[in-house]
Design a protein around this motif. Structure first.
Motif, PDB file in Angstrom:
ATOM      1  N   ALA A   1      -7.083   5.135  -5.572  1.00 11.69           N
ATOM      2  CA  ALA A   1      -6.145   6.315  -5.673  1.00 11.69           C
ATOM      3  C   ALA A   1      -4.915   5.892  -6.000  1.00 11.69           C
ATOM      4  O   ALA A   1      -4.404   6.902  -6.627  1.00 11.69           O
ATOM      5  N   ALA A   2      -4.238   4.943  -5.773  1.00 12.24           N
ATOM      6  CA  ALA A   2      -2.801   4.661  -5.964  1.00 12.24           C
ATOM      7  C   ALA A   2      -2.787   4.540  -7.390  1.00 12.24           C
ATOM      8  O   ALA A   2      -1.588   5.131  -8.181  1.00 12.24           O
ATOM      9  N   ALA A   3      -3.698   4.098  -8.267  1.00  7.38           N
ATOM     10  CA  ALA A   3      -3.596   3.749  -9.663  1.00  7.38           C
ATOM     11  C   ALA A   3      -3.874   5.565 -10.285  1.00  7.38           C
ATOM     12  O   ALA A   3      -3.350   5.594 -11.337  1.00  7.38           O
ATOM     13  N   ARG A   4      -4.725   6.196  -9.708  1.00 10.71           N
ATOM     14  CA  ARG A   4      -4.966   7.446 -10.117  1.00 10.71           C
ATOM     15  C   ARG A   4      -3.653   8.335  -9.919  1.00 10.71           C
ATOM     16  O   ARG A   4      -3.308   9.205 -10.835  1.00 10.71           O
ATOM     17  N   LEU A   5      -3.098   8.029  -8.910  1.00 15.05           N
ATOM     18  CA  LEU A   5      -1.586   8.822  -8.694  1.00 15.05           C
ATOM     19  C   LEU A   5      -0.613   8.405  -9.984  1.00 15.05           C
ATOM     20  O   LEU A   5       0.221   9.408 -10.412  1.00 15.05           O
TER      21      LEU A   5
ATOM     22  N   GLN B   1       0.800  -1.190   0.016  1.00 10.29           N
ATOM     23  CA  GLN B   1      -0.159  -0.112   0.140  1.00 10.29           C
ATOM     24  C   GLN B   1       0.939   1.209  -0.068  1.00 10.29           C
ATOM     25  O   GLN B   1       1.891   1.398   0.572  1.00 10.29           O
ATOM     26  N   LEU B   2       0.359   2.291  -0.353  1.00 13.05           N
ATOM     27  CA  LEU B   2       1.151   3.614  -0.693  1.00 13.05           C
ATOM     28  C   LEU B   2       0.368   4.633   0.343  1.00 13.05           C
ATOM     29  O   LEU B   2      -0.706   4.752   0.193  1.00 13.05           O
ATOM     30  N   THR B   3       1.310   5.008   1.197  1.00 15.40           N
ATOM     31  CA  THR B   3       0.833   6.020   2.085  1.00 15.40           C
ATOM     32  C   THR B   3       1.355   7.174   2.029  1.00 15.40           C
ATOM     33  O   THR B   3       2.865   7.481   1.951  1.00 15.40           O
ATOM     34  N   PRO B   4       0.740   8.660   1.698  1.00 18.29           N
ATOM     35  CA  PRO B   4       1.426   9.882   1.702  1.00 18.29           C
ATOM     36  C   PRO B   4       2.227  10.315   2.952  1.00 18.29           C
ATOM     37  O   PRO B   4       1.342  10.152   4.076  1.00 18.29           O
ATOM     38  N   ILE B   5       3.415  10.379   3.112  1.00 18.53           N
ATOM     39  CA  ILE B   5       4.113  10.953   4.266  1.00 18.53           C
ATOM     40  C   ILE B   5       4.634  12.505   4.184  1.00 18.53           C
ATOM     41  O   ILE B   5       4.795  12.985   5.107  1.00 18.53           O
ATOM     42  N   TYR B   6       4.564  13.063   2.965  1.00 17.09           N
ATOM     43  CA  TYR B   6       5.134  14.193   2.659  1.00 17.09           C
ATOM     44  C   TYR B   6       4.646  15.095   1.762  1.00 17.09           C
ATOM     45  O   TYR B   6       4.360  14.326   0.424  1.00 17.09           O
ATOM     46  N   PRO B   7       3.931  16.284   1.783  1.00 17.23           N
ATOM     47  CA  PRO B   7       3.924  17.025   3.113  1.00 17.23           C
ATOM     48  C   PRO B   7       2.856  16.227   4.147  1.00 17.23           C
ATOM     49  O   PRO B   7       1.914  15.573   3.956  1.00 17.23           O
TER      50      PRO B   7
ATOM     51  N   ALA C   1      -3.296  19.970  -5.990  1.00 18.11           N
ATOM     52  CA  ALA C   1      -4.560  19.882  -6.298  1.00 18.11           C
ATOM     53  C   ALA C   1      -4.731  18.508  -7.130  1.00 18.11           C
ATOM     54  O   ALA C   1      -5.917  18.206  -7.413  1.00 18.11           O
ATOM     55  N   ASP C   2      -3.623  18.081  -7.618  1.00 17.64           N
ATOM     56  CA  ASP C   2      -3.899  17.018  -8.781  1.00 17.64           C
ATOM     57  C   ASP C   2      -3.573  15.661  -8.042  1.00 17.64           C
ATOM     58  O   ASP C   2      -4.046  14.658  -8.611  1.00 17.64           O
ATOM     59  N   LEU C   3      -2.847  15.618  -6.884  1.00 14.06           N
ATOM     60  CA  LEU C   3      -2.403  14.388  -6.313  1.00 14.06           C
ATOM     61  C   LEU C   3      -3.331  13.762  -5.447  1.00 14.06           C
ATOM     62  O   LEU C   3      -3.738  14.409  -4.328  1.00 14.06           O
ATOM     63  N   PRO C   4      -3.711  12.487  -5.293  1.00 13.20           N
ATOM     64  CA  PRO C   4      -4.620  11.868  -4.438  1.00 13.20           C
ATOM     65  C   PRO C   4      -3.973  11.875  -3.196  1.00 13.20           C
ATOM     66  O   PRO C   4      -2.841  11.559  -3.237  1.00 13.20           O
ATOM     67  N   GLY C   5      -4.545  11.816  -1.984  1.00  7.83           N
ATOM     68  CA  GLY C   5      -4.044  11.623  -0.773  1.00  7.83           C
ATOM     69  C   GLY C   5      -3.478  12.849  -0.050  1.00  7.83           C
ATOM     70  O   GLY C   5      -2.925  12.775   1.036  1.00  7.83           O
ATOM     71  N   ARG C   6      -3.572  13.767  -0.803  1.00  8.74           N
ATOM     72  CA  ARG C   6      -3.059  15.248  -0.241  1.00  8.74           C
ATOM     73  C   ARG C   6      -3.741  15.568   1.073  1.00  8.74           C
ATOM     74  O   ARG C   6      -3.144  16.238   1.851  1.00  8.74           O
ATOM     75  N   GLN C   7      -4.897  15.001   1.136  1.00  7.33           N
ATOM     76  CA  GLN C   7      -5.754  15.496   2.446  1.00  7.33           C
ATOM     77  C   GLN C   7      -5.434  14.764   3.517  1.00  7.33           C
ATOM     78  O   GLN C   7      -6.147  14.887   4.684  1.00  7.33           O
ATOM     79  N   ASP C   8      -5.166  13.388   3.265  1.00  6.61           N
ATOM     80  CA  ASP C   8      -5.202  12.311   4.090  1.00  6.61           C
ATOM     81  C   ASP C   8      -3.575  11.658   4.403  1.00  6.61           C
ATOM     82  O   ASP C   8      -3.457  10.500   3.998  1.00  6.61           O
ATOM     83  N   ALA C   9      -2.636  12.520   4.869  1.00  3.23           N
ATOM     84  CA  ALA C   9      -1.331  12.118   4.975  1.00  3.23           C
ATOM     85  C   ALA C   9      -1.248  11.053   6.054  1.00  3.23           C
ATOM     86  O   ALA C   9      -2.030  11.092   7.004  1.00  3.23           O
ATOM     87  N   PHE C  10      -0.471  10.075   5.961  1.00  2.00           N
ATOM     88  CA  PHE C  10      -0.272   8.910   6.894  1.00  2.00           C
ATOM     89  C   PHE C  10      -1.483   7.932   6.894  1.00  2.00           C
ATOM     90  O   PHE C  10      -1.566   7.159   7.960  1.00  2.00           O
TER      91      PHE C  10
END
Length: 390
Positions: free
Chosen positions: A364-368, A290-296, A348-357
């Motif tokens: 969403a990973a495929a959309r990224l 699984q991909l998890t946004p960690i930054y920002p 504004a283009d990247l999924p997960g920007r609102q839900d870090a960690f």
């Protein structure tokens, strides 16, 4: 994945002219001072002077570009450790003019592109226009007119300059334009400290003047400014060269290097550096894939990072610590960190920007991936590091 764009027709002409005239110098190159043009190697910033014979360290995965006073330019892709004047000879590269080892060493001469005009000429007129809104060392040219630009901070208009040793003062108003000449009341001598106050009389900061010769142009002047500690002014000369010959790049490693090994639960520290201001986005691929946004580290956190400044994560910019995964039976606990640096804000283009960690859904990973692949006109570069777990 990396989509990179160079800046304009002059940049393309410069690059073609330089490559066409490339000459890999057999034997030892001339020993002389150099200035950093661009670097992703931690510890090296644009405008930094590299003295004669000083050892340079460029770690694996990083790169740096150096400019010598005679116009010779040297680009190094790590790993490299040693003085710039002791580069491998041409026989170690497979012969004069060859590019082997992933273009680890590349040398050219800015003078080869003089027919189309060197990029440095764009910045020469601005070099000795001082900014009273900036503290620290600023260089003035000997025997010439020095201008002061209007500060961006309205709290410094008008600004009062005071010679801290002699007590003489002068007030600058910028009533008739964006620049004013250096006031005659204040002599320009090497080492003079000048305080800067706003209309309320409160001193905001001080500048230290360094008087340098304005003789010579381009590379020679850039090295001279760097030697005097005027990296910001040298940037007027170096930025156009960097933009023409050094696309956006990103270094990503850990405090244990590019190929780290951890024990389960140990703290992981990421080390990053870009070669210009950029927007940074990082993702952790966990043991489940699984991909998890960690930054920002959240929707309110800025993605903008300053070029040539080493960033460590976790740290002030990302307070949540990273830890090596726990093993589960015989399954691998290895993780992957993947970071992207972009020339514009992609929030504004990247999924997960609102839900870090929080792990991204499969959709969403495929959309990224689709979003990143579609950014054809955006400077974008990716780096990754595998976190091995014993």
């Amino acid at each position: 994945m990396a989509h990179r764009t160079l800046s304009g027709l002059v940049a393309a002409a410069l690059t073609l002219a330089a490559v066409g005239a490339v000459g890999f110098t057999a034997g030892r190159a001339a020993a002389e001072q150099a200035v950093v043009v661009a670097s992703t190697a931690p510890g090296y910033a644009q405008g930094q002077l590299v003295p004669d014979g000083a050892a340079v360290t460029v770690p694996d995965g990083a790169n740096a570009m150096f400019l010598f006073a005679n116009g010779r330019m040297l680009r190094i892709k790590g790993p490299f450790d040693g003085p710039l004047d002791r580069m491998p000879d041409a026989s170690g590269w497979g012969g004069v003019g060859s590019l082997v080892g992933g273009e680890r060493f590349f040398q050219t001469d800015l003078g080869a592109a003089r027919a189309v005009g060197t990029p440095m000429q764009k910045g020469e007129e601005q070099v000795f226009t001082l900014d009273p809104g900036r503290a620290g060392i600023q260089c003035v040219k000997s025997g010439g007119t020095v201008l002061l630009r209007k500060p961006a901070d309205p709290a410094l208009i008008p600004a009062t300059l005071r010679d801290e040793n002699r007590g003489a003062t002068a007030t600058l108003r910028w009533d008739k334009g964006a620049t004013v000449p250096w006031p005659r009341e204040l002599p320009m001598t090497d080492g003079t400290a000048v305080s800067v106050a706003g209309p309320d009389g409160r001193v905001r900061h001080s500048m230290t003047l360094r008087v340098v010769s304005a003789e010579g142009q381009g590379a020679e002047l850039a090295v001279r400014l760097a030697g005097a500690g005027c990296a910001t002014q040298a940037a007027f000369l170096l930025d156009p060269v960097r933009d023409s010959m050094a696309p956006l790049n990103l270094y990503l490693a850990t405090d244990r290097g590019l190929y780290p090994t951890y024990r389960s639960g140990e703290t992981v520290t990421l080390v990053l550096q870009t070669n210009r201001d950029a927007h940074l986005y990082c993702y952790l691929r966990n043991t489940r894939g699984q991909l998890t946004p960690i930054y920002p580290p959240g929707p309110a956190a800025s993605s903008l990072v300053e070029g040539h400044r080493t960033l460590t994560l976790a740290g002030d910019r990302m307070p949540v610590p990273l830890r090596a995964a726990e093993r589960s039976g015989s399954l691998s606990a290895d993780q992957e960190v993947r970071c992207f640096a972009a020339g514009r804000d992609l929030g504004a283009d990247l999924p997960g920007r609102q839900d870090a960690f929080r792990p991204l859904s499969d959709e969403a990973a495929a959309r990224l991936e689709r979003t990143l692949a579609s950014l054809k006109q955006t400077e974008l570069v990716m780096a990754q590091v595998i976190l091995r777990v014993e």
